[in-house]
Design a protein around this motif. Structure first.
Motif, PDB file in Angstrom:
ATOM      1  N   LYS A  43       8.069  -8.225   7.104  1.00 55.17           N
ATOM      2  CA  LYS A  43       7.840  -6.972   7.515  1.00 55.17           C
ATOM      3  C   LYS A  43       8.470  -5.822   6.541  1.00 55.17           C
ATOM      4  N   GLU A  44       9.817  -6.028   6.302  1.00 56.37           N
ATOM      5  CA  GLU A  44      10.556  -4.910   5.508  1.00 56.37           C
ATOM      6  C   GLU A  44       9.958  -4.889   4.167  1.00 56.37           C
ATOM      7  N   GLY A  45      10.078  -6.015   3.395  1.00 57.20           N
ATOM      8  CA  GLY A  45       9.503  -6.051   2.044  1.00 57.20           C
ATOM      9  C   GLY A  45       8.215  -5.696   1.905  1.00 57.20           C
ATOM     10  N   ILE A  46       7.343  -6.006   2.907  1.00 59.45           N
ATOM     11  CA  ILE A  46       5.752  -5.579   2.709  1.00 59.45           C
ATOM     12  C   ILE A  46       5.358  -4.450   2.883  1.00 59.45           C
ATOM     13  N   THR A  47       6.309  -3.645   4.227  1.00 53.37           N
ATOM     14  CA  THR A  47       5.818  -2.290   4.328  1.00 53.37           C
ATOM     15  C   THR A  47       6.444  -1.326   3.567  1.00 53.37           C
ATOM     16  N   ASN A  48       7.700  -1.923   3.069  1.00 52.18           N
ATOM     17  CA  ASN A  48       8.541  -0.967   1.812  1.00 52.18           C
ATOM     18  C   ASN A  48       7.441  -0.739   0.729  1.00 52.18           C
TER      19      ASN A  48
ATOM     20  N   HIS B  49       5.814   2.362  -0.953  1.00 55.90           N
ATOM     21  CA  HIS B  49       5.739   2.864  -2.490  1.00 55.90           C
ATOM     22  C   HIS B  49       4.401   3.135  -3.142  1.00 55.90           C
ATOM     23  N   SER B  50       3.419   2.072  -2.931  1.00 53.35           N
ATOM     24  CA  SER B  50       2.344   2.312  -3.377  1.00 53.35           C
ATOM     25  C   SER B  50       1.588   3.543  -2.858  1.00 53.35           C
ATOM     26  N   LEU B  51       1.646   3.921  -1.379  1.00 52.13           N
ATOM     27  CA  LEU B  51       1.111   5.228  -1.011  1.00 52.13           C
ATOM     28  C   LEU B  51       1.661   6.350  -1.470  1.00 52.13           C
ATOM     29  N   THR B  52       2.952   6.456  -1.638  1.00 48.67           N
ATOM     30  CA  THR B  52       3.799   7.418  -2.313  1.00 48.67           C
ATOM     31  C   THR B  52       3.089   7.674  -3.841  1.00 48.67           C
ATOM     32  N   GLN B  53       3.112   6.710  -4.587  1.00 49.47           N
ATOM     33  CA  GLN B  53       2.752   6.679  -6.090  1.00 49.47           C
ATOM     34  C   GLN B  53       1.031   7.184  -5.981  1.00 49.47           C
ATOM     35  N   MET B  54       0.357   7.023  -4.952  1.00 48.70           N
ATOM     36  CA  MET B  54      -1.045   7.447  -4.973  1.00 48.70           C
ATOM     37  C   MET B  54      -1.094   8.685  -4.360  1.00 48.70           C
ATOM     38  N   ASN B  55      -0.086   9.338  -4.051  1.00 46.05           N
ATOM     39  CA  ASN B  55      -0.076  10.683  -3.646  1.00 46.05           C
ATOM     40  C   ASN B  55      -0.959  10.808  -2.176  1.00 46.05           C
TER      41      ASN B  55
ATOM     42  N   VAL C  14       2.591   9.147   3.879  1.00 46.58           N
ATOM     43  CA  VAL C  14       3.040   7.892   3.950  1.00 46.58           C
ATOM     44  C   VAL C  14       3.513   7.911   5.747  1.00 46.58           C
ATOM     45  N   PRO C  15       2.836   6.808   6.472  1.00 47.57           N
ATOM     46  CA  PRO C  15       3.240   6.857   7.775  1.00 47.57           C
ATOM     47  C   PRO C  15       4.469   5.943   7.954  1.00 47.57           C
ATOM     48  N   ASP C  16       5.000   5.869   9.089  1.00 47.55           N
ATOM     49  CA  ASP C  16       6.340   5.206   9.309  1.00 47.55           C
ATOM     50  C   ASP C  16       5.907   3.515   9.252  1.00 47.55           C
ATOM     51  N   ASN C  17       7.066   3.079   8.772  1.00 46.30           N
ATOM     52  CA  ASN C  17       6.904   1.646   8.488  1.00 46.30           C
ATOM     53  C   ASN C  17       6.228   0.674   9.577  1.00 46.30           C
ATOM     54  N   ASN C  18       6.430   1.190  10.666  1.00 40.49           N
ATOM     55  CA  ASN C  18       5.891   0.294  11.822  1.00 40.49           C
ATOM     56  C   ASN C  18       4.454   0.672  11.886  1.00 40.49           C
ATOM     57  N   ALA C  19       4.046   1.495  11.413  1.00 41.07           N
ATOM     58  CA  ALA C  19       2.574   1.797  11.539  1.00 41.07           C
ATOM     59  C   ALA C  19       1.720   0.990  10.225  1.00 41.07           C
ATOM     60  N   LEU C  20       2.589   0.392   9.729  1.00 43.86           N
ATOM     61  CA  LEU C  20       2.008  -0.446   8.497  1.00 43.86           C
ATOM     62  C   LEU C  20       2.089  -1.849   8.886  1.00 43.86           C
TER      63      LEU C  20
ATOM     64  N   ALA D  88      -3.736   0.873  -6.269  1.00 49.36           N
ATOM     65  CA  ALA D  88      -2.579   0.794  -5.240  1.00 49.36           C
ATOM     66  C   ALA D  88      -2.272  -0.467  -5.112  1.00 49.36           C
ATOM     67  N   ILE D  89      -2.920  -1.587  -5.282  1.00 48.93           N
ATOM     68  CA  ILE D  89      -2.375  -2.989  -5.438  1.00 48.93           C
ATOM     69  C   ILE D  89      -1.290  -3.052  -6.574  1.00 48.93           C
ATOM     70  N   ALA D  90      -1.595  -2.592  -7.709  1.00 51.28           N
ATOM     71  CA  ALA D  90      -0.545  -2.482  -8.795  1.00 51.28           C
ATOM     72  C   ALA D  90       0.573  -1.910  -8.405  1.00 51.28           C
ATOM     73  N   PHE D  91       0.639  -0.544  -7.682  1.00 53.16           N
ATOM     74  CA  PHE D  91       1.839  -0.037  -7.355  1.00 53.16           C
ATOM     75  C   PHE D  91       2.554  -1.031  -6.266  1.00 53.16           C
ATOM     76  N   TYR D  92       2.031  -1.482  -5.388  1.00 52.59           N
ATOM     77  CA  TYR D  92       2.302  -2.268  -4.273  1.00 52.59           C
ATOM     78  C   TYR D  92       3.356  -3.587  -5.171  1.00 52.59           C
ATOM     79  N   ARG D  93       2.498  -4.162  -6.109  1.00 53.82           N
ATOM     80  CA  ARG D  93       3.177  -5.359  -6.705  1.00 53.82           C
ATOM     81  C   ARG D  93       4.586  -4.859  -7.499  1.00 53.82           C
ATOM     82  N   GLU D  94       4.351  -3.730  -7.998  1.00 49.33           N
ATOM     83  CA  GLU D  94       5.478  -3.277  -8.822  1.00 49.33           C
ATOM     84  C   GLU D  94       6.858  -3.231  -8.036  1.00 49.33           C
ATOM     85  N   TYR D  95       6.758  -2.707  -6.847  1.00 44.14           N
ATOM     86  CA  TYR D  95       7.823  -2.868  -5.981  1.00 44.14           C
ATOM     87  C   TYR D  95       8.027  -4.202  -5.322  1.00 44.14           C
ATOM     88  N   PHE D  96       7.101  -5.016  -4.838  1.00 44.41           N
ATOM     89  CA  PHE D  96       7.243  -6.092  -4.199  1.00 44.41           C
ATOM     90  C   PHE D  96       7.785  -7.255  -5.225  1.00 44.41           C
ATOM     91  N   SER D  97       7.306  -7.266  -6.554  1.00 46.17           N
ATOM     92  CA  SER D  97       7.757  -8.221  -7.341  1.00 46.17           C
ATOM     93  C   SER D  97       9.139  -8.122  -7.727  1.00 46.17           C
TER      94      SER D  97
END
Length: 215
Positions: A17-22, A26-32, A35-41, A67-76
């Motif tokens: 949960k922590e890694g995926i929601t974080n 990150h992705s949503l922030t980069q996409m402007n 961002v909801p609470d992590n629990n909502a994700l 959005a997927i690229a930004f997600y992977r930027e953090y996740f990887s």
């Protein structure tokens, strides 16, 4: 008797949960995007990212890819290690293997990340194969991943059992003519899983061990 056990990864072997929601944050922030609470994700855990970004934020085409690229930027680099193995999972896998089961991982996560996670937690050697999606988005649906495991290993679906925590695991198994078992210690609710074909819903890793090794 099921001879071949296919395990989902997120919500079944590890609490991610922590890694995926974080990574989503990150992705949503980069996409402007607000961002909801992590629990909502948490519902992002399990389904293909492309579908979730489209459904939740109406991102299509290049925006979806970005959005997927930004997600992977953090996740990887960080997100995949913001994760922990559920208690007693290594012992369960060891006992299953010693009992003669052949174990496989079938995840919608890109296989390159799945391998890194399983290597990190020293779980890789329990499995005959680690199967997932590709970074180009191919084989992202759980039914396709399950089919890939079957075909690559020449398995009979009648001898297979899919174990996972979301409806996609149960649906994918049913589409491939195999049984499925839902676990309730992950991210899918009892209400979600009860609506799809399953042979059992299991609440704890201990109960999963009892079911598989005493059945």
């Amino acid at each position: 008797m099921h001879k071949y056990l296919l395990f989902d990864l997120d919500g079944t072997l590890t609490d991610s949960k922590e890694g995926i929601t974080n990574s989503i944050v990150h992705s949503l922030t980069q996409m402007n995007i607000t961002v909801p609470d992590n629990n909502a994700l948490v519902h992002f855990i399990g389904p293909p990212l492309k579908e979730s970004f489209r459904t939740d934020y109406h991102l299509e085409g290049e925006q979806n890819e970005q959005a997927i690229a930004f997600y992977r930027e953090y996740f990887s680099t960080r997100g995949l290690f913001e994760n922990e193995v559920y208690s007693d999972i290594p012992e369960l896998l060891s006992d299953l293997k010693n009992a003669g089961y052949k174990l496989y991982v079938a995840t919608s996560k890109p296989v390159t990340f799945a391998r890194q996670i399983l290597d990190h937690f020293e779980l890789t050697d329990y499995f005959e194969m680690i199967a997932g999606s590709e970074l180009d988005g191919s084989r992202s649906h759980k039914a396709d991943v399950i089919q890939y495991v079957i075909e690559e290993n020449h398995l009979s679906p009648a001898d297979c059992l899919m174990i996972g925590d979301r409806k996609h695991d149960l649906i994918g198994a049913d589409m491939n003519g195999m049984d499925a078992l839902g676990v309730l210690f992950g991210y899918g609710s009892r209400e979600e899983l009860a609506s799809y074909p399953h042979i059992a819903l299991i609440s704890t890793v201990h109960s999963l061990r009892q079911f598989l090794l005493t059945a």
